[in-house]
Design a protein around this motif. Sequence first.
Motif, PDB file in Angstrom:
ATOM      1  N   MET A   1       0.870  -1.058   0.029  1.00  0.00           N
ATOM      2  CA  MET A   1       0.055   0.085   0.087  1.00  0.00           C
ATOM      3  C   MET A   1       0.694   1.239  -0.078  1.00  0.00           C
ATOM      4  SD  MET A   1      -1.845   2.601   1.811  1.00  0.00           S
ATOM      5  CE  MET A   1      -0.526   2.694   2.939  1.00  0.00           C
ATOM      6  N   SER A   2       0.603   2.302  -0.934  1.00  0.00           N
ATOM      7  CA  SER A   2       1.243   3.464  -0.778  1.00  0.00           C
ATOM      8  C   SER A   2       0.312   4.784  -0.854  1.00  0.00           C
ATOM      9  CB  SER A   2       2.431   3.730  -1.861  1.00  0.00           C
ATOM     10  OG  SER A   2       1.616   3.515  -3.073  1.00  0.00           O
ATOM     11  N   VAL A   3       0.738   5.922  -0.247  1.00  0.00           N
ATOM     12  CA  VAL A   3      -0.179   7.128  -0.258  1.00  0.00           C
ATOM     13  C   VAL A   3       0.223   7.666  -1.584  1.00  0.00           C
ATOM     14  CG1 VAL A   3      -0.796   9.293   0.883  1.00  0.00           C
ATOM     15  CG2 VAL A   3       0.018   7.457   2.304  1.00  0.00           C
ATOM     16  N   PHE A   4      -0.864   7.785  -2.526  1.00  0.00           N
ATOM     17  CA  PHE A   4      -0.690   8.263  -3.787  1.00  0.00           C
ATOM     18  C   PHE A   4      -0.824   9.685  -4.022  1.00  0.00           C
ATOM     19  CE2 PHE A   4      -2.075   8.758  -8.227  1.00  0.00           C
ATOM     20  CZ  PHE A   4      -0.813   8.151  -8.872  1.00  0.00           C
ATOM     21  N   ARG A   5      -2.199  10.147  -3.099  1.00  0.00           N
ATOM     22  CA  ARG A   5      -2.282  11.626  -3.051  1.00  0.00           C
ATOM     23  C   ARG A   5      -2.775  11.965  -1.643  1.00  0.00           C
ATOM     24  NH1 ARG A   5      -6.386  12.950  -7.387  1.00  0.00           N
ATOM     25  NH2 ARG A   5      -7.933  12.413  -5.579  1.00  0.00           N
ATOM     26  N   SER A   6      -2.170  13.072  -1.444  1.00  0.00           N
ATOM     27  CA  SER A   6      -2.545  13.608   0.299  1.00  0.00           C
ATOM     28  C   SER A   6      -2.667  15.064   0.329  1.00  0.00           C
ATOM     29  CB  SER A   6      -1.748  12.950   1.131  1.00  0.00           C
ATOM     30  OG  SER A   6      -1.747  13.552   2.506  1.00  0.00           O
ATOM     31  N   PRO A   7      -3.436  15.855   1.086  1.00  0.00           N
ATOM     32  CA  PRO A   7      -3.111  17.155   1.209  1.00  0.00           C
ATOM     33  C   PRO A   7      -1.942  17.304   2.210  1.00  0.00           C
ATOM     34  CG  PRO A   7      -5.012  16.162   2.578  1.00  0.00           C
ATOM     35  CD  PRO A   7      -4.683  15.096   1.742  1.00  0.00           C
ATOM     36  N   ASN A   8      -1.629  16.482   3.075  1.00  0.00           N
ATOM     37  CA  ASN A   8      -0.189  16.534   3.610  1.00  0.00           C
ATOM     38  C   ASN A   8       0.887  15.990   2.615  1.00  0.00           C
ATOM     39  OD1 ASN A   8       2.099  16.333   5.177  1.00  0.00           O
ATOM     40  ND2 ASN A   8       0.937  15.369   7.121  1.00  0.00           N
ATOM     41  N   LEU A   9       1.584  16.991   2.172  1.00  0.00           N
ATOM     42  CA  LEU A   9       2.833  16.600   1.209  1.00  0.00           C
ATOM     43  C   LEU A   9       3.605  15.743   1.893  1.00  0.00           C
ATOM     44  CD1 LEU A   9       3.265  20.063  -0.839  1.00  0.00           C
ATOM     45  CD2 LEU A   9       1.798  18.142  -1.360  1.00  0.00           C
ATOM     46  N   SER A  10       3.992  15.387   3.148  1.00  0.00           N
ATOM     47  CA  SER A  10       4.989  14.726   3.558  1.00  0.00           C
ATOM     48  C   SER A  10       4.291  13.030   3.635  1.00  0.00           C
ATOM     49  CB  SER A  10       5.329  15.040   4.855  1.00  0.00           C
ATOM     50  OG  SER A  10       4.180  15.122   5.966  1.00  0.00           O
ATOM     51  N   GLU A  11       3.264  12.942   3.522  1.00  0.00           N
ATOM     52  CA  GLU A  11       2.484  11.636   3.513  1.00  0.00           C
ATOM     53  C   GLU A  11       2.861  11.252   2.046  1.00  0.00           C
ATOM     54  OE1 GLU A  11      -0.998  12.180   6.774  1.00  0.00           O
ATOM     55  OE2 GLU A  11      -1.096  11.979   5.002  1.00  0.00           O
ATOM     56  N   ILE A  12       2.949  11.674   0.845  1.00  0.00           N
ATOM     57  CA  ILE A  12       2.722  11.094  -0.452  1.00  0.00           C
ATOM     58  C   ILE A  12       3.968  10.425  -0.418  1.00  0.00           C
ATOM     59  CG2 ILE A  12       2.921  11.623  -2.757  1.00  0.00           C
ATOM     60  CD1 ILE A  12       1.309  14.293  -2.084  1.00  0.00           C
ATOM     61  N   GLY A  13       3.862   9.105  -1.047  1.00  0.00           N
ATOM     62  CA  GLY A  13       4.866   8.263  -1.359  1.00  0.00           C
ATOM     63  C   GLY A  13       5.044   7.343  -0.178  1.00  0.00           C
ATOM     64  N   ILE A  14       4.529   7.499   0.887  1.00  0.00           N
ATOM     65  CA  ILE A  14       4.647   6.424   2.145  1.00  0.00           C
ATOM     66  C   ILE A  14       4.190   5.234   1.581  1.00  0.00           C
ATOM     67  CG2 ILE A  14       3.812   6.045   4.426  1.00  0.00           C
ATOM     68  CD1 ILE A  14       3.741   8.934   5.271  1.00  0.00           C
ATOM     69  N   LYS A  15       5.128   4.254   1.944  1.00  0.00           N
ATOM     70  CA  LYS A  15       4.719   2.573   1.515  1.00  0.00           C
ATOM     71  C   LYS A  15       4.843   2.039   2.650  1.00  0.00           C
ATOM     72  CE  LYS A  15       6.305   3.348  -3.217  1.00  0.00           C
ATOM     73  NZ  LYS A  15       7.322   3.017  -4.240  1.00  0.00           N
ATOM     74  N   GLY A  16       4.095   0.812   2.471  1.00  0.00           N
ATOM     75  CA  GLY A  16       4.026  -0.108   3.855  1.00  0.00           C
ATOM     76  C   GLY A  16       2.962  -1.144   3.682  1.00  0.00           C
ATOM     77  N   LYS A  17       2.562  -1.886   4.756  1.00  0.00           N
ATOM     78  CA  LYS A  17       1.927  -2.676   5.085  1.00  0.00           C
ATOM     79  C   LYS A  17       0.636  -2.326   5.750  1.00  0.00           C
ATOM     80  CE  LYS A  17       1.090  -7.534   6.262  1.00  0.00           C
ATOM     81  NZ  LYS A  17       1.706  -8.817   6.847  1.00  0.00           N
ATOM     82  N   VAL A  18      -0.597  -2.299   5.695  1.00  0.00           N
ATOM     83  CA  VAL A  18      -1.713  -1.921   6.374  1.00  0.00           C
ATOM     84  C   VAL A  18      -1.669  -3.073   7.554  1.00  0.00           C
ATOM     85  CG1 VAL A  18      -3.951  -1.592   6.841  1.00  0.00           C
ATOM     86  CG2 VAL A  18      -3.062  -0.630   4.819  1.00  0.00           C
ATOM     87  N   VAL A  19      -1.275  -2.727   8.920  1.00  0.00           N
ATOM     88  CA  VAL A  19      -1.173  -3.646  10.054  1.00  0.00           C
ATOM     89  C   VAL A  19      -2.559  -3.524  10.866  1.00  0.00           C
ATOM     90  CG1 VAL A  19       1.218  -3.993   9.935  1.00  0.00           C
ATOM     91  CG2 VAL A  19       0.195  -2.079  11.456  1.00  0.00           C
ATOM     92  N   TYR A  20      -3.135  -2.297  10.649  1.00  0.00           N
ATOM     93  CA  TYR A  20      -4.354  -1.997  11.724  1.00  0.00           C
ATOM     94  C   TYR A  20      -5.280  -0.819  11.001  1.00  0.00           C
ATOM     95  CZ  TYR A  20      -7.272  -1.695  15.895  1.00  0.00           C
ATOM     96  OH  TYR A  20      -8.450  -1.622  16.865  1.00  0.00           O
ATOM     97  N   GLU A  21      -6.371  -0.857  11.403  1.00  0.00           N
ATOM     98  CA  GLU A  21      -7.242   0.106  10.786  1.00  0.00           C
ATOM     99  C   GLU A  21      -8.279   0.564  11.804  1.00  0.00           C
ATOM    100  OE1 GLU A  21     -10.881   0.682   7.284  1.00  0.00           O
ATOM    101  OE2 GLU A  21      -9.772  -1.547   7.506  1.00  0.00           O
ATOM    102  N   THR A  22      -8.366   2.009  11.960  1.00  0.00           N
ATOM    103  CA  THR A  22      -9.535   2.433  12.729  1.00  0.00           C
ATOM    104  C   THR A  22     -10.657   3.151  11.965  1.00  0.00           C
ATOM    105  OG1 THR A  22      -8.551   4.670  12.987  1.00  0.00           O
ATOM    106  CG2 THR A  22      -7.885   3.105  14.603  1.00  0.00           C
TER     107      THR A  22
END
Length: 72
Positions: A1-22
Motif C-alpha cells: 500500500m502507498s499514499v498516492f495523493r494527500s493534502p499533507n505533502l509529507s505523506e505522499i509516497g509513504i509505502k508499507g503494509k496496513v497492520v491496523y485500521e480504525t
Amino acid sequence: MSVFRSPNLSEIGIKGKVVYETRNCLIIERGDRRSLIAKSGRLFLFRVDDGSSVLVLGDRLIGRPEERVKKA
C-alpha cells in the motif's frame, strides 16, 4: 500500500503494509516504524496478490471495517 495523493505533502509516497485500521485512519508498518495516516482526503494505491494495483479513495474507506462489509 502507498499514499498516492494527500493534502499533507509529507505523506505522499509513504509505502508499507496496513497492520491496523480504525474508523478514520490506517496504521502503516514501514520496517520498524508505524505511521498513522488519515483516510479522509487521501488516495491510496493498493497492490493486489495477482500483481495488479488498485487506486482507492480514502473517503470510501471511512468507517469501521465490519460496518463497511454490511453496506456492500
